[in-house]
Design a protein around this motif. Structure first.
Motif, PDB file in Angstrom:
ATOM      1  N   TYR A 100       0.847  -1.198   0.000  1.00 24.43           N
ATOM      2  CA  TYR A 100       0.000   0.000   0.000  1.00 24.43           C
ATOM      3  C   TYR A 100       0.880   1.244   0.000  1.00 24.43           C
ATOM      4  O   TYR A 100       1.399   1.661   1.032  1.00 24.43           O
ATOM      5  N   VAL A 101       1.081   1.824  -1.174  1.00 24.57           N
ATOM      6  CA  VAL A 101       1.935   3.001  -1.330  1.00 24.57           C
ATOM      7  C   VAL A 101       1.255   3.977  -2.288  1.00 24.57           C
ATOM      8  O   VAL A 101       0.212   3.679  -2.862  1.00 24.57           O
ATOM      9  N   GLY A 102       1.874   5.119  -2.461  1.00 26.90           N
ATOM     10  CA  GLY A 102       1.380   6.067  -3.449  1.00 26.90           C
ATOM     11  C   GLY A 102       0.518   7.165  -2.857  1.00 26.90           C
ATOM     12  O   GLY A 102       0.458   7.360  -1.642  1.00 26.90           O
ATOM     13  N   PRO A 103      -0.208   7.890  -3.724  1.00 27.18           N
ATOM     14  CA  PRO A 103      -0.979   9.066  -3.294  1.00 27.18           C
ATOM     15  C   PRO A 103      -2.019   8.762  -2.225  1.00 27.18           C
ATOM     16  O   PRO A 103      -2.238   9.570  -1.332  1.00 27.18           O
ATOM     17  N   SER A 104      -2.672   7.604  -2.326  1.00 29.06           N
ATOM     18  CA  SER A 104      -3.718   7.280  -1.357  1.00 29.06           C
ATOM     19  C   SER A 104      -3.151   7.157   0.048  1.00 29.06           C
ATOM     20  O   SER A 104      -3.708   7.692   1.010  1.00 29.06           O
ATOM     21  N   ALA A 105      -2.016   6.460   0.179  1.00 28.98           N
ATOM     22  CA  ALA A 105      -1.393   6.304   1.493  1.00 28.98           C
ATOM     23  C   ALA A 105      -0.896   7.652   2.023  1.00 28.98           C
ATOM     24  O   ALA A 105      -1.066   7.967   3.206  1.00 28.98           O
ATOM     25  N   ARG A 106      -0.263   8.433   1.155  1.00 27.52           N
ATOM     26  CA  ARG A 106       0.250   9.740   1.585  1.00 27.52           C
ATOM     27  C   ARG A 106      -0.886  10.662   1.995  1.00 27.52           C
ATOM     28  O   ARG A 106      -0.740  11.478   2.910  1.00 27.52           O
ATOM     29  N   ARG A 107      -2.014  10.521   1.327  1.00 26.59           N
ATOM     30  CA  ARG A 107      -3.143  11.412   1.606  1.00 26.59           C
ATOM     31  C   ARG A 107      -3.642  11.221   3.033  1.00 26.59           C
ATOM     32  O   ARG A 107      -4.053  12.183   3.686  1.00 26.59           O
ATOM     33  N   ILE A 108      -3.609   9.992   3.521  1.00 30.72           N
ATOM     34  CA  ILE A 108      -4.066   9.710   4.884  1.00 30.72           C
ATOM     35  C   ILE A 108      -3.200  10.469   5.884  1.00 30.72           C
ATOM     36  O   ILE A 108      -3.703  11.209   6.742  1.00 30.72           O
ATOM     37  N   TRP A 109      -1.877  10.271   5.790  1.00 24.20           N
ATOM     38  CA  TRP A 109      -0.984  10.916   6.751  1.00 24.20           C
ATOM     39  C   TRP A 109      -0.984  12.424   6.588  1.00 24.20           C
ATOM     40  O   TRP A 109      -0.898  13.162   7.588  1.00 24.20           O
ATOM     41  N   LEU A 146     -10.489   8.901   9.967  1.00 25.62           N
ATOM     42  CA  LEU A 146      -9.656   8.801   8.763  1.00 25.62           C
ATOM     43  C   LEU A 146      -9.197   7.371   8.497  1.00 25.62           C
ATOM     44  O   LEU A 146      -8.844   7.030   7.365  1.00 25.62           O
ATOM     45  N   MET A 147      -9.208   6.518   9.503  1.00 28.17           N
ATOM     46  CA  MET A 147      -8.812   5.125   9.307  1.00 28.17           C
ATOM     47  C   MET A 147      -9.755   4.413   8.337  1.00 28.17           C
ATOM     48  O   MET A 147      -9.380   3.421   7.714  1.00 28.17           O
ATOM     49  N   ASP A 148     -10.990   4.910   8.218  1.00 31.83           N
ATOM     50  CA  ASP A 148     -11.922   4.328   7.252  1.00 31.83           C
ATOM     51  C   ASP A 148     -11.537   4.667   5.820  1.00 31.83           C
ATOM     52  O   ASP A 148     -12.093   4.107   4.880  1.00 31.83           O
ATOM     53  N   CYS A 149     -10.619   5.595   5.651  1.00 39.60           N
ATOM     54  CA  CYS A 149     -10.201   6.009   4.313  1.00 39.60           C
ATOM     55  C   CYS A 149      -8.950   5.286   3.835  1.00 39.60           C
ATOM     56  O   CYS A 149      -8.496   5.522   2.713  1.00 39.60           O
ATOM     57  N   VAL A 150      -8.393   4.435   4.682  1.00 37.47           N
ATOM     58  CA  VAL A 150      -7.203   3.678   4.298  1.00 37.47           C
ATOM     59  C   VAL A 150      -7.591   2.659   3.237  1.00 37.47           C
ATOM     60  O   VAL A 150      -8.511   1.866   3.434  1.00 37.47           O
ATOM     61  N   GLY A 151      -6.888   2.672   2.113  1.00 36.85           N
ATOM     62  CA  GLY A 151      -7.287   1.855   0.968  1.00 36.85           C
ATOM     63  C   GLY A 151      -6.835   0.418   1.008  1.00 36.85           C
ATOM     64  O   GLY A 151      -7.152  -0.352   0.107  1.00 36.85           O
ATOM     65  N   CYS A 152      -6.077   0.019   2.011  1.00 33.98           N
ATOM     66  CA  CYS A 152      -5.610  -1.368   2.141  1.00 33.98           C
ATOM     67  C   CYS A 152      -6.270  -1.972   3.366  1.00 33.98           C
ATOM     68  O   CYS A 152      -6.226  -1.391   4.457  1.00 33.98           O
ATOM     69  N   GLU A 153      -6.897  -3.113   3.210  1.00 30.34           N
ATOM     70  CA  GLU A 153      -7.685  -3.684   4.296  1.00 30.34           C
ATOM     71  C   GLU A 153      -6.846  -4.035   5.513  1.00 30.34           C
ATOM     72  O   GLU A 153      -7.203  -3.750   6.648  1.00 30.34           O
ATOM     73  N   LYS A 154      -5.694  -4.650   5.293  1.00 32.15           N
ATOM     74  CA  LYS A 154      -4.854  -5.032   6.429  1.00 32.15           C
ATOM     75  C   LYS A 154      -4.280  -3.788   7.108  1.00 32.15           C
ATOM     76  O   LYS A 154      -4.147  -3.752   8.331  1.00 32.15           O
ATOM     77  N   CYS A 155      -3.936  -2.777   6.325  1.00 29.02           N
ATOM     78  CA  CYS A 155      -3.472  -1.515   6.909  1.00 29.02           C
ATOM     79  C   CYS A 155      -4.592  -0.863   7.710  1.00 29.02           C
ATOM     80  O   CYS A 155      -4.363  -0.278   8.775  1.00 29.02           O
ATOM     81  N   ARG A 156      -5.809  -0.960   7.191  1.00 30.65           N
ATOM     82  CA  ARG A 156      -6.954  -0.397   7.895  1.00 30.65           C
ATOM     83  C   ARG A 156      -7.175  -1.122   9.217  1.00 30.65           C
ATOM     84  O   ARG A 156      -7.481  -0.506  10.248  1.00 30.65           O
ATOM     85  N   LEU A 157      -7.017  -2.444   9.208  1.00 34.60           N
ATOM     86  CA  LEU A 157      -7.156  -3.242  10.423  1.00 34.60           C
ATOM     87  C   LEU A 157      -6.206  -2.746  11.510  1.00 34.60           C
ATOM     88  O   LEU A 157      -6.617  -2.437  12.633  1.00 34.60           O
ATOM     89  N   TRP A 158      -4.908  -2.660  11.172  1.00 31.86           N
ATOM     90  CA  TRP A 158      -3.925  -2.275  12.170  1.00 31.86           C
ATOM     91  C   TRP A 158      -4.006  -0.787  12.495  1.00 31.86           C
ATOM     92  O   TRP A 158      -3.698  -0.370  13.618  1.00 31.86           O
ATOM     93  N   GLY A 159      -4.414   0.023  11.532  1.00 33.64           N
ATOM     94  CA  GLY A 159      -4.617   1.441  11.821  1.00 33.64           C
ATOM     95  C   GLY A 159      -5.740   1.642  12.818  1.00 33.64           C
ATOM     96  O   GLY A 159      -5.601   2.388  13.802  1.00 33.64           O
ATOM     97  N   LYS A 160      -6.864   0.967  12.607  1.00 29.06           N
ATOM     98  CA  LYS A 160      -7.997   1.077  13.521  1.00 29.06           C
ATOM     99  C   LYS A 160      -7.636   0.545  14.906  1.00 29.06           C
ATOM    100  O   LYS A 160      -7.985   1.154  15.932  1.00 29.06           O
ATOM    101  N   LEU A 161      -6.965  -0.595  14.943  1.00 30.23           N
ATOM    102  CA  LEU A 161      -6.601  -1.182  16.235  1.00 30.23           C
ATOM    103  C   LEU A 161      -5.700  -0.242  17.026  1.00 30.23           C
ATOM    104  O   LEU A 161      -5.930   0.014  18.217  1.00 30.23           O
ATOM    105  N   GLN A 162      -4.670   0.289  16.392  1.00 29.24           N
ATOM    106  CA  GLN A 162      -3.703   1.096  17.137  1.00 29.24           C
ATOM    107  C   GLN A 162      -4.248   2.468  17.485  1.00 29.24           C
ATOM    108  O   GLN A 162      -3.925   3.019  18.540  1.00 29.24           O
ATOM    109  N   VAL A 163      -5.087   3.032  16.637  1.00 23.47           N
ATOM    110  CA  VAL A 163      -5.728   4.300  16.977  1.00 23.47           C
ATOM    111  C   VAL A 163      -6.715   4.092  18.124  1.00 23.47           C
ATOM    112  O   VAL A 163      -6.814   4.926  19.037  1.00 23.47           O
TER     113      VAL A 163
END
Length: 470
Positions: A197-206, A361-378
């Motif tokens: 999961y890289v590129g504009p979508s990932a950068r947009r989240i951060w 914003l974690m709902d906007c993460v375009g990778c499911e596994k990244c979204r999983l760990w983003g939601k958990l850690q947030v």
């Protein structure tokens, strides 16, 4: 006549000598300036190497780097690594669907992993067999983009669930009540690592997290409370980057995984403030866990697996009541210093709103596994904020601490993730910095050698020109 010609010839030689000398002088000046500039431009690397010796008290905390590294290596990391494998802490309830509230027309569900295979009916826990919205068809692989490493494994153990109270966290955005959008995930089958999961979508989240909710502070230009929020997010960001680099897909064809040292250096280690913020976030979460020690010690870690549940209870007690932790770092972070003055309550509401936005914003993460760990850690960070800032047992005895099962799972798994990151930085950081420093110095050595050759040639040319002009 002859004498006049000789004098004219000598004057001509002198003029040529002065011209050649002037040209050489200019070239020498350019060479010297270039060489000086080259060395000067590389000086920050050496300064950074010195500043990356993390010693003394962690900024805004009550514990030093040496103590943190020692406690983490001897006590916290071994206990946490074992604790998160127990059934109680292995499963996390999460909403994984694409429903970004900020840019719904972004087409992010086409990025990857918006469609995943549902758990077979016979593997889903009996207490949670309720009507569910299954979302997109399980055979729709448009979102996968051929990245199996980004897909969430949803294999479950039906015995691993027992309901706790359902109370929403004021610091987070998700509705924690059970509904058709929630599903349980085995975290051990879905480790946090590189997913592609890289590129504009990932950068947009951060970019959205930092620019809209916790802009970078400058010394003296921001209150302590907002500074804490920025450092927490920066520390979490550093930890996530370290895990991606530590478990990286080096060769997709051969399915070869390993450590990407250059990425770890570029994302975290070359920036001392990111390392410091990682330690700060680690101590902040440790403080939340120790403050909630009585609650967590008395909680029921019941999954139906008696042996494993006793193990989880025992490990939690060893973590919470560890004499080394209590003696060496009794107050990792002092939350009593915050929210003072007339503007305290208003400021707290403002920062609480900002953190809820980060959670959303974690709902906007375009990778499911990244979204999983983003939601958990947030959620884990939101639980730490809830423990430290939403309950005061002395001044508000009518507001006892109440945590959900999911919050405890997120809090402990977050602490484990931070513990692992701190351990990696402590053990691998110096070696990685040395390796990368040597790589960065190679071009410098080549340029200096080239400059030295130019210098020697110019000096030689100067010498020869003087000879012919005598």
């Amino acid at each position: 006549m002859v004498e006049a010609k000789i004098k004219e010839k000598n004057r001509s030689k002198k003029r040529r000598g002065w011209i050649v000398g002037a040209v050489i002088a200019v070239l020498v000046a350019i060479a010297v300036t270039s060489r000086h500039s080259l060395i000067k431009n590389h000086k920050p690397c050496h300064c950074n190497e010195d500043s990356r010796k993390y010693t003394g008290i962690v900024e805004d905390c009550c514990c030093d780097y040496e103590t943190v590294d020692s406690l983490n290596g001897e006590v916290l990391h071994p206990l946490l690594q074992e604790l998160v494998t127990t059934p109680f802490f292995r499963y996390f309830k999460v909403k994984l669907w694409c429903d970004c509230p900020f840019w719904p027309d972004d087409g992010m569900c086409r990025l990857r992993d918006c469609s995943v295979c549902e758990c077979p009916e016979n593997e889903f826990p009996e207490p949670f067999k309720k009507p569910m919205s299954l979302g997109l068809p399980s055979d729709d692989l448009v979102c996968q983009e051929g990245k199996p490493q980004a897909t969430v494994d949803r294999t479950l153990d039906r015995k691993a669930f027992r309901g706790w109270m359902v109370i929403d966290n004021p610091w987070t955005n998700d509705d924690e009540t059970d509904n058709g959008d929630m599903t349980y995930v085995n975290l051990q089958l879905n480790p946090e690592r590189y997913t592609g999961y890289v590129g504009p979508s990932a950068r947009r989240i951060w970019d959205a997290i930092y620019s809209e909710n916790c802009p970078k502070y400058s010394s003296g230009e921001i209150c302590q409370e907002k500074k804490v929020l920025y450092k927490l997010i920066s520390g979490l960001h550093s930890s996530i980057s370290i895990h991606i680099a530590a478990d990286y897909l080096l060769d997709e064809t051969a399915n070869l995984w390993g450590e990407n040292l250059e990425l770890m250096y570029d994302r975290v280690l070359r920036y001392p403030d990111r390392v410091r913020n990682l330690y700060f976030t680690f101590l902040f979460v440790i403080r939340a866990v120790t403050k909630a020690a009585d609650y967590l010690d008395q909680a029921e870690y019941d999954t139906g697996n008696h042996v494993e549940d006793l193990k989880a209870q025992s490990l939690m007690q060893k973590l919470l009541l560890n004499p080394k932790l209590q003696a060496a770092c009794p107050l990792p972070f002092d939350e009593a210093k915050l929210w003072h003055g007339q503007s305290g309550p208003e400021l707290k509401q403002q920062i609480q709103k900002q953190f809820r936005n980060i959670s959303a914003l974690m709902d906007c993460v375009g990778c499911e596994k990244c979204r999983l760990w983003g939601k958990l850690q947030v959620l884990g960070l939101g639980t730490a904020l809830k423990i430290l800032f939403s309950v005061d047992g002395q001044n508000q005895p009518d507001q006892p601490l109440q945590l959900q099962r999911n919050e405890v799972i997120a809090l402990v798994n977050l602490l484990n993730r931070l513990s692992e990151s701190v351990k990696l930085v402590h053990e691998m950081g110096p070696t990685i910095e040395k390796i990368m420093g040597e790589r960065l110095s190679e071009p410098l050595s080549e340029e200096i050698s080239r400059g030295q050759r130019i210098w020697e040639s110019l000096v030689g040319l100067w010498y020869l020109s003087n000879l012919c002009c005598v």
